[in-house]
Design an enzyme around this catalytic site. Sequence first.
Site, PDB file in Angstrom:
ATOM      1  N   HIS A  15       4.044  41.453 -10.027  1.00 48.96           N
ATOM      2  CA  HIS A  15       4.741  40.219  -9.756  1.00 48.96           C
ATOM      3  C   HIS A  15       6.008  40.382 -10.251  1.00 48.96           C
ATOM      4  O   HIS A  15       7.103  39.549  -9.916  1.00 48.96           O
ATOM      5  CB  HIS A  15       3.958  38.922 -10.552  1.00 48.96           C
ATOM      6  CG  HIS A  15       4.067  39.191 -12.039  1.00 48.96           C
ATOM      7  ND1 HIS A  15       3.095  39.639 -12.666  1.00 48.96           N
ATOM      8  CD2 HIS A  15       5.031  38.756 -12.811  1.00 48.96           C
ATOM      9  CE1 HIS A  15       3.373  39.574 -14.221  1.00 48.96           C
ATOM     10  NE2 HIS A  15       4.602  38.948 -14.274  1.00 48.96           N
TER      11      HIS A  15
ATOM     12  N   ASP B  73      -2.410  43.508 -10.140  1.00 49.93           N
ATOM     13  CA  ASP B  73      -1.005  43.167 -10.559  1.00 49.93           C
ATOM     14  C   ASP B  73      -0.352  44.582 -11.066  1.00 49.93           C
ATOM     15  O   ASP B  73       0.476  44.497 -12.112  1.00 49.93           O
ATOM     16  CB  ASP B  73      -0.927  42.213 -11.499  1.00 49.93           C
ATOM     17  CG  ASP B  73       0.394  41.458 -11.474  1.00 49.93           C
ATOM     18  OD1 ASP B  73       1.515  41.548 -10.791  1.00 49.93           O
ATOM     19  OD2 ASP B  73       0.736  40.669 -12.498  1.00 49.93           O
TER      20      ASP B  73
ATOM     21  N   SER C  79       6.253  40.874 -19.130  1.00 49.24           N
ATOM     22  CA  SER C  79       5.381  41.442 -18.068  1.00 49.24           C
ATOM     23  C   SER C  79       5.651  42.826 -17.722  1.00 49.24           C
ATOM     24  O   SER C  79       6.859  43.161 -17.588  1.00 49.24           O
ATOM     25  CB  SER C  79       5.495  40.513 -16.757  1.00 49.24           C
ATOM     26  OG  SER C  79       4.938  39.167 -17.136  1.00 49.24           O
TER      27      SER C  79
END
Length: 472
Positions: free
Chosen positions: A123, A153, A225
Amino acid sequence: MKKILTLVCVSALGGLLTLGGYKLFVEKEQTQVVENSNTSQLPIYVPTSNSNTLLTNTERPDLVSAANKTIDAVVHVKNTQINRGPQTWGDIFSGRTIERKQLAGAGSGVIISPDGYIITNNHVIKGAAELSVTLNDNRTFMAELIGTDPKNDIALLKIETDDQLPVVLFGDSDATQIGEWVLAVGNPFNLTSTVTAGIISAKSRDLSGGQSFIQTDAAVNPGNSGGALVNVNGELVGINTAITSQTGSYVGYSFAVPSNIARKIVEDIMEFGDVQDGILGVTGLALNSEAAEELDVDITEGFYVSGIENKSGADLAGISKGDIIRKLDNVEINKFSDLSGYLKTKSPNDVVNVEVLRDGNIKTIPVTLTKREDLYVEFMDMQFRDIPERAKKEYPQLSEGGALILENKNAWLYNKVGLRRNYVITAINDIEIKSVDDINNLKKEYGEDFTKYLNKLEYLDGNLKRKEIIFR
C-alpha cells in the site's frame, strides 16, 4: 519524726508483700495462658517473593544496540504519481489536459541485501509512477518495483548503487514470544529515523480473514508502514503494516507481517516473479466452546477438518473429515490464523508434519504441499476450482461437474453478463466443462485472453438455475 519513719517502713513492707504476691500467683497464671494460646492458633502464611524485583543493568534489554543495528538500514520511501487534469481556466475551455507529478504518499522500507533490495508494504507503493528512496545518510535513489503481493501487503524494491548498503538480518518470527521486547523503526509523519519500543502483545492476530499478524504496543503511525520491527538482537521479526484506530493514529495497537512470511514472499518474487503458495487442501473451522458443542467434540482448540480438496496434499496423504489439526511441524494450531500463517511460510512440494487428533488418538501425517495451480486455474481474469464432492452429493444439479468461480476480476463478464463468485461454468462454446482440467485445456490452446473467442457460455447461477448466454 519517729512516726514518719514508722509510716515509711510500713509502706515499703506493704509494697514488697504486693510485688511478691503478684510474682507468685498472678504472673505464673498469665504465662500459662499465653503458652496455651500459642499452641492452639497457627500463624497465617502469605507466599512472598524474596527476590529483588528491580532489573540490574545486565538484565535490561539492550535497546540501544538493537537501534544502532537497524536505523541505518531503514529507508524513507516516497510515492510520486501523475496527476492529469486542467490547471487553468484556459485549459478547461480549450480541453487541454496537463500532467504533473504529485507526491501521493510516503512510508518506510527495510534494506535486506547489500546490493539494494528493499522490502516495504504494497500500500506504500500502490499506483506509483515513480518511487524514490532516501537513506538515513540523506542520499536519495530512484527505485525499481520488482514485484508485489497485495494479499499480504508486501512489495519488493531495488535501488542501484556501487556501495555496500547496511542491512537488517531476518530473524525467526515463529520463535518470538508474547512479552518480548521489540523496536519499531520507520518514518512516521515524515520524521526520519524514528525508533519506538514496546512488547509483543499477541501473535497470529487475524484482522481481515486469513491474515496472521504480530501485534505490538510499540507506537506506529502513518509513515511507519513498511518499516522494521526488530528484536533486542536487531533482527527483523516483522514488517510494520497496520494500526487499529478510530482517529487514524496510534492508540496502543500496531500490527506487523511476520518476518518468516515476508522473507518467503520476497524470495519467491526474486526467483519466480510471483508468490508460490503451498496448499494443504483442507476446509473447516477453528474450534471454540460453541463449535465444540455443535460438533460434539471434547476440545476447544485446534482446526476441525470439515472437507478435503480433491487431489490436494491432504487428500493424497490421507487426512480425513473430522480430524482435528493440533500442530503443523512443531507449531501449535489453536485458530485458523495459526494454520494459514504457518502455511504462508511454505512452498509447493514442502513436506509438513500434520499432527491430528482422530478418534481420541494423536496421529502425525506427513503431507506434501501442492501448487495452487493444481487446484485452482486462472483464466479470462477469473479463478476456478473443482466443485467439492460434498456439494455434488448435497445438490443434484452439481453432480455432473463444472468449474466453480472463486473470483471474477473480468469487469466485462461481471457487469454485462453478471458472472459472480460461486457461479458454476458448465460449457464454453459448446465444449462441456466437467472440471478445471477442461478449463486448463482451453487455456493451453487459446491462451489467457479467451474473451475474443467467446461465442457461447452456459452456467449455473447462485440459485443453481441453468442459464445460457450467446455472444454475437
